[in-house]
Design an enzyme around this catalytic site. Structure first.
Site, PDB file in Angstrom:
ATOM      1  N   VAL A  61       0.833  -1.190   0.019  1.00  0.00           N
ATOM      2  CA  VAL A  61      -0.092  -0.067   0.189  1.00  0.00           C
ATOM      3  C   VAL A  61       0.892   1.200  -0.031  1.00  0.00           C
ATOM      4  CG1 VAL A  61      -0.129   0.348   2.473  1.00  0.00           C
ATOM      5  CG2 VAL A  61      -1.961   0.806   0.966  1.00  0.00           C
ATOM      6  N   TYR A  62       1.980   1.048   0.193  1.00  0.00           N
ATOM      7  CA  TYR A  62       2.873   2.344   0.284  1.00  0.00           C
ATOM      8  C   TYR A  62       3.251   3.088  -0.994  1.00  0.00           C
ATOM      9  CZ  TYR A  62       4.588   0.953   5.111  1.00  0.00           C
ATOM     10  OH  TYR A  62       4.535   0.300   6.321  1.00  0.00           O
ATOM     11  N   SER A  63       2.927   4.171  -1.585  1.00  0.00           N
ATOM     12  CA  SER A  63       2.462   5.083  -0.696  1.00  0.00           C
ATOM     13  C   SER A  63       1.010   5.820  -1.278  1.00  0.00           C
ATOM     14  CB  SER A  63       3.360   6.284  -0.389  1.00  0.00           C
ATOM     15  OG  SER A  63       3.781   6.689  -1.632  1.00  0.00           O
ATOM     16  N   GLY A 103       1.997   0.702  -4.224  1.00  0.00           N
ATOM     17  CA  GLY A 103       3.029  -0.235  -4.892  1.00  0.00           C
ATOM     18  C   GLY A 103       4.303   0.704  -5.167  1.00  0.00           C
TER      19      GLY A 103
END
Length: 314
Positions: free
Chosen positions: A52-54, A63
């Site tokens: 999930v970053y960022s 991704g």
């Protein structure tokens, strides 16, 4: 030479986990590569990210961090030297949760972005109460059997659900959580200490605390009357509003002065000394921020200093 590595299941990790949340967010690819290179050159081998970053950054879809790390692996040819941790369930872009389908597709997406065929430590990012532990543990076990994941772990989970998941793993002979990633630091102790830490200790789980420096507050740069230009200034500044925040800073100042050390190093050293903690997790946006973090491997605080910090943070 003393072996400073810590154990997480069958993995052997440096006592500072490098957070990848800034990669592709406040650090572009070139800056991220520089930080990763410097961390690896100093002996670091434990890199933490999430699918999930960022997603929270304007223009980002999620991704980005995994993509940067995957590009770094491809550029440096060093995948085998790094213990890589990432997470599933945060939703990139959707759906969220821990259904078997989400886990199965999530791992494939992460492997593609990371440009690797295995993940060393795979976390369930958030608990999903709508999914029985039997479903997600069985799905994770399948990934271990396929060789796509080496060890499994949990973040943001209650003591009750963690106990339930561990009991199912034990009774069914399936893969079992080896680590936990709790929110834990000198100004946030009740987010881990108590029932959750007790479960981790009882089952031999290693803790890799996130927000180990309280969004930068424990570096000491946030003081009454100061303004800091940082994406995290709002969340870090709130600790000054409590009695505990300034009290912890005062204790950190005293201990840091005795060792000629940075406040961040002392805060991480206190965390590293706590029961179950294998490696605090901290991120660096620039190479200049790294030495204070890496120094946790060498700083040994006295029992009296640890007690002073523990008392100040109570």
């Amino acid at each position: 030479m003393t072996d400073i590595r810590k154990k997480i299941g069958n993995l052997s990790v440096h006592p500072l986990a490098l957070g990848g949340n800034v990669f592709g967010w406040t650090a572009d690819e070139a800056e991220s590569f520089a930080v990763l290179d410097a961390y690896a050159a100093a002996g670091g081998n434990f890199v933490d990210t999430a699918d999930v970053y960022s997603v929270w950054a304007p223009g980002n879809k999620g991704g980005e961090s995994e993509t940067v790390i995957g590009n770094w692996f491809a550029s440096r040819g060093n995948r085998a030297d790094i213990v890589l941790a990432t997470k599933v369930g945060g939703g990139v872009p959707e759906p969220r949760g821990l259904s078997a389908a989400v886990i199965k597709s999530g791992v494939e997406d992460s492997l593609r972005r990371l440009r690797t065929d295995y993940i060393d430590l795979y976390y369930t990012h958030y608990d999903d109460p709508s999914v029985p532990v039997e479903e997600f543990i069985t799905a994770l076990d399948a990934l271990v059997k396929e060789g796509k994941v080496r060890e499994i772990a949990a973040s943001n989970i209650s003591a009750e659900r963690l106990t339930e998941a561990l009991a199912f793993s034990d009774s069914s002979g399936l893969a079992k959580y080896a680590a936990i990633q709790p929110h834990y630091n000198l100004v946030s102790r009740d987010t881990y200490e108590g029932p959750l830490a007790d479960v981790a200790a009882r089952h031999g789980l290693a803790a890799v605390p996130y927000w180990a420096l309280a969004s930068g507050f424990l570096t000491g740069k946030y003081r009454p009357g100061t303004t800091v230009d940082s994406a995290r200034a709002g969340s870090a500044g709130k600790y000054l509003e409590s009695e505990r925040g300034p009290r912890v800073l005062a204790a950190l100042d005293e201990v840091a002065a005795a060792h000629d050390a940075e406040l961040a190093t002392v805060a991480l050293a206190w965390l590293a000394s706590r029961p179950t903690v294998a490696a605090p997790l901290a991120s660096a946006r620039t190479v200049e921020q790294l030495p204070a973090l890496l120094a946790v491997a060498d700083l040994k605080l006295t029992d009296a200093e640890l007690a002073k910090l523990t008392e100040a943070s109570a």
